[in-house]
Write a protein that holds these residues in place. Structure first.
Motif, PDB file in Angstrom:
ATOM      1  N   VAL A 132       0.829  -1.210   0.000  1.00  0.00           N
ATOM      2  CA  VAL A 132       0.000   0.000   0.000  1.00  0.00           C
ATOM      3  C   VAL A 132       0.864   1.261   0.000  1.00  0.00           C
ATOM      4  O   VAL A 132       0.488   2.283  -0.585  1.00  0.00           O
ATOM      5  CB  VAL A 132      -0.961  -0.009   1.214  1.00  0.00           C
ATOM      6  CG1 VAL A 132      -1.616   1.363   1.418  1.00  0.00           C
ATOM      7  CG2 VAL A 132      -2.035  -1.069   1.010  1.00  0.00           C
ATOM      8  N   VAL A 133       2.029   1.203   0.636  1.00  0.00           N
ATOM      9  CA  VAL A 133       2.911   2.371   0.655  1.00  0.00           C
ATOM     10  C   VAL A 133       3.262   2.790  -0.766  1.00  0.00           C
ATOM     11  O   VAL A 133       3.237   3.974  -1.112  1.00  0.00           O
ATOM     12  CB  VAL A 133       4.190   2.088   1.463  1.00  0.00           C
ATOM     13  CG1 VAL A 133       5.169   3.256   1.347  1.00  0.00           C
ATOM     14  CG2 VAL A 133       3.856   1.842   2.928  1.00  0.00           C
ATOM     15  N   LYS A 134       3.569   1.798  -1.609  1.00  0.00           N
ATOM     16  CA  LYS A 134       3.900   2.133  -2.994  1.00  0.00           C
ATOM     17  C   LYS A 134       2.666   2.566  -3.772  1.00  0.00           C
ATOM     18  O   LYS A 134       2.722   3.482  -4.584  1.00  0.00           O
ATOM     19  CB  LYS A 134       4.570   0.945  -3.693  1.00  0.00           C
ATOM     20  CG  LYS A 134       4.988   1.294  -5.119  1.00  0.00           C
ATOM     21  CD  LYS A 134       5.692   0.149  -5.819  1.00  0.00           C
ATOM     22  CE  LYS A 134       6.049   0.557  -7.246  1.00  0.00           C
ATOM     23  NZ  LYS A 134       6.679  -0.543  -8.007  1.00  0.00           N
ATOM     24  N   ASP A 135       1.536   1.910  -3.527  1.00  0.00           N
ATOM     25  CA  ASP A 135       0.300   2.248  -4.237  1.00  0.00           C
ATOM     26  C   ASP A 135      -0.140   3.678  -3.962  1.00  0.00           C
ATOM     27  O   ASP A 135      -0.546   4.402  -4.873  1.00  0.00           O
ATOM     28  CB  ASP A 135      -0.852   1.335  -3.793  1.00  0.00           C
ATOM     29  CG  ASP A 135      -0.675  -0.106  -4.212  1.00  0.00           C
ATOM     30  OD1 ASP A 135       0.139  -0.368  -5.120  1.00  0.00           O
ATOM     31  OD2 ASP A 135      -1.347  -0.961  -3.631  1.00  0.00           O
ATOM     32  N   ALA A 136      -0.106   4.066  -2.692  1.00  0.00           N
ATOM     33  CA  ALA A 136      -0.837   5.251  -2.247  1.00  0.00           C
ATOM     34  C   ALA A 136      -0.013   6.532  -2.203  1.00  0.00           C
ATOM     35  O   ALA A 136      -0.573   7.630  -2.325  1.00  0.00           O
ATOM     36  CB  ALA A 136      -1.448   5.000  -0.863  1.00  0.00           C
ATOM     37  N   PHE A 137       1.295   6.434  -2.018  1.00  0.00           N
ATOM     38  CA  PHE A 137       2.100   7.634  -1.794  1.00  0.00           C
ATOM     39  C   PHE A 137       2.979   7.962  -2.997  1.00  0.00           C
ATOM     40  O   PHE A 137       3.448   7.073  -3.700  1.00  0.00           O
ATOM     41  CB  PHE A 137       2.974   7.456  -0.550  1.00  0.00           C
ATOM     42  CG  PHE A 137       2.197   7.431   0.738  1.00  0.00           C
ATOM     43  CD1 PHE A 137       1.868   8.597   1.397  1.00  0.00           C
ATOM     44  CD2 PHE A 137       1.771   6.220   1.267  1.00  0.00           C
ATOM     45  CE1 PHE A 137       1.147   8.565   2.578  1.00  0.00           C
ATOM     46  CE2 PHE A 137       1.041   6.176   2.437  1.00  0.00           C
ATOM     47  CZ  PHE A 137       0.728   7.356   3.104  1.00  0.00           C
ATOM     48  N   LYS A 138       3.179   9.246  -3.209  1.00  0.00           N
ATOM     49  CA  LYS A 138       4.052   9.696  -4.278  1.00  0.00           C
ATOM     50  C   LYS A 138       5.466   9.177  -4.039  1.00  0.00           C
ATOM     51  O   LYS A 138       5.897   9.019  -2.885  1.00  0.00           O
ATOM     52  CB  LYS A 138       4.062  11.220  -4.333  1.00  0.00           C
ATOM     53  CG  LYS A 138       2.723  11.822  -4.759  1.00  0.00           C
ATOM     54  CD  LYS A 138       2.798  13.338  -4.825  1.00  0.00           C
ATOM     55  CE  LYS A 138       1.453  13.924  -5.288  1.00  0.00           C
ATOM     56  NZ  LYS A 138       1.472  15.406  -5.323  1.00  0.00           N
TER      57      LYS A 138
END
Length: 430
Positions: A132-138
């Motif tokens: 999710v860190v990669k999915d959600a944050f720039k």
């Protein structure tokens, strides 16, 4: 502050917001060290309570660790196919339910079985939270978020036994699982509010077995696998310390349980600064240079432990703390670099990252109890051996032609969310 953080998201969270999302990710990451290490102070009481052998009770730990690793490998790829939200929700619900059942276990066989179910749920939550860190944050904000999330993997194993010991001062072992269930309930509430971060267009469209098979596709990315093996070696001596640290402080140095807890707590609090040291250092040097410095400092800390670590608990703690700080520094940016090697299959990538750290850490726990001259010597020797091997691997990787985004190509290069050459994910069915 909240408005500024809102700009960090590429996938807005209508209910959680950016702060709530970070709290969810931190809580999901904290579940694993709490479940494994907060329970360890209660283990000696279990043999008497259940009239069981030490080997049977040990299965509540070994079984958890093994099936947590299985959960990592299975549920991360499944989240690439079905989305992050359903897998995360299922994982935290299973984890919470199993925690409650552990507290109600009537015999050791039931406890072992419920711990296995608990571990599978924790594996799903852990694998998805990293993805999710990669999915959600720039891309430019990931390291800051990973610094907060990944510090739980470093501080959690150190603080958890202390929390478990405090619970046992007032309650019995069942309350440990009640506390874990409460953490699960909190995580469930946040997961219900979580908005999906993986769109339909980005999902793997093959079979279920094919989604799990994507682990192999990710592993064949030489840059990913090589760098993961190098940074994963930090876990070997770190988990060796977790496994035998109590014996060092209490049996070798003759400290009381309270003094031992104080040393563990101080080390945990100071180690928490590691990820933020990298954020500061990243303004002045590249990840490539910083990695080399960390490996050298870690190696020297092991040499120092072998030289003076047996003289006093303070010297042992200080020499280990230097190593632990390097491990805490390398976690966030190395995870970001590893995730950046894959454009897709992020769930599979996060599964392999967490599984490798877990597997190497397990090896460290086994090596820690070999017949060393002393446990202090053993930990120091493992630091020297693992960091020497990591240093050789690092030098070989830099000299090779293997692409590694965020490291090769210039001192100012930062990891970007693009696939490296030869690592394009296969999004359709095979």
């Amino acid at each position: 502050m909240k408005k500024n953080m809102q700009q960090w998201l590429v996938r807005p969270q209508s209910k959680l917001g950016p702060v709530g999302l970070v709290v969810l990710l931190v809580t999901a990451s904290l579940v694993t060290p709490l479940s494994l290490d907060m329970y360890t102070p209660a283990v000696p009481h279990m043999t008497e309570h259940f009239s069981a052998t030490a080997g049977a009770v040990n299965l509540t730990l070994v079984g958890y660790f093994l099936f947590f690793a299985v959960g990592l490998l299975v549920f991360g790829p499944l989240s690439d196919r079905y989305g992050r939200r359903p897998v995360l929700l299922a994982g935290v619900v299973v984890y919470t339910s199993a925690s409650g059942l552990c507290a109600l276990a009537l015999n050791i066989e039931m406890l072992i079985a419920f711990r296995i179910v608990q571990a599978l749920g924790a594996g799903a939550a852990s694998a998805v939270s990293t993805a999710v860190v990669k999915d959600a944050f720039k891309a430019e904000k990931r390291e800051a978020i990973l610094s907060v999330v990944q510090v739980m993997f470093v501080v959690g194993p150190v603080l958890s036994p202390v929390l478990g010991a405090l619970i046992l001062q007032v309650f019995d072992w069942r309350m440990t699982f009640c506390a874990l269930g409460a953490v699960g309930v909190f995580c469930c509430a946040l997961a219900v509010l979580f908005d999906e971060t993986l769109s339909q267009e980005e999902r793997y469209r093959g079979t279920v077995l094919g989604s799990v098979g994507q682990l192999g596709a990710v592993a064949r990315n030489k840059g990913f696998s090589s760098f993961l093996a190098i940074v994963g070696l930090y876990n070997l001596p770190f988990m060796a310390y977790i496994a035998v640290g109590s014996y060092v402080y209490i049996s070798f140095f003759g400290l009381s349980e309270l003094e031992y807890s104080a040393f563990f707590a101080v080390a945990a609090l100071l180690t928490a600064a590691g990820p933020f040291i990298w954020l500061k250092a990243s303004k002045y040097m590249s990840a490539r240079r910083f990695t080399g410095i960390l490996l050298a400092v870690a190696l020297l800390s092991g040499v120092a432990m072998l030289a003076v670590g047996e003289l006093s608990p303070v010297l042992f703690c200080v020499t280990f703390l230097v190593f632990a700080l390097t491990e805490a520094c390398v976690r966030p940016y190395s995870t970001n670099i590893l995730l950046s090697q894959q454009e897709g299959d992020t769930g599979a990538a996060s599964s392999l990252i967490n599984f490798t750290h877990t597997a190497i850490g397990s090896a460290g726990m086994l090596l820690a109890v070999l017949p060393w001259p002393s446990y202090v010597f053993g930990i120091g020797a493992l630091i020297v051996a693992s960091m020497a091997a990591a240093g050789v691997g690092w030098a070989a990787l830099l000299k090779s032609g293997v692409p590694l985004k965020g490291i090769k190509g210039g001192s100012s290069e930062r990891p970007r969310a693009q696939a490296s050459a030869g690592s394009e994910p296969q999004r359709s069915a095979r």
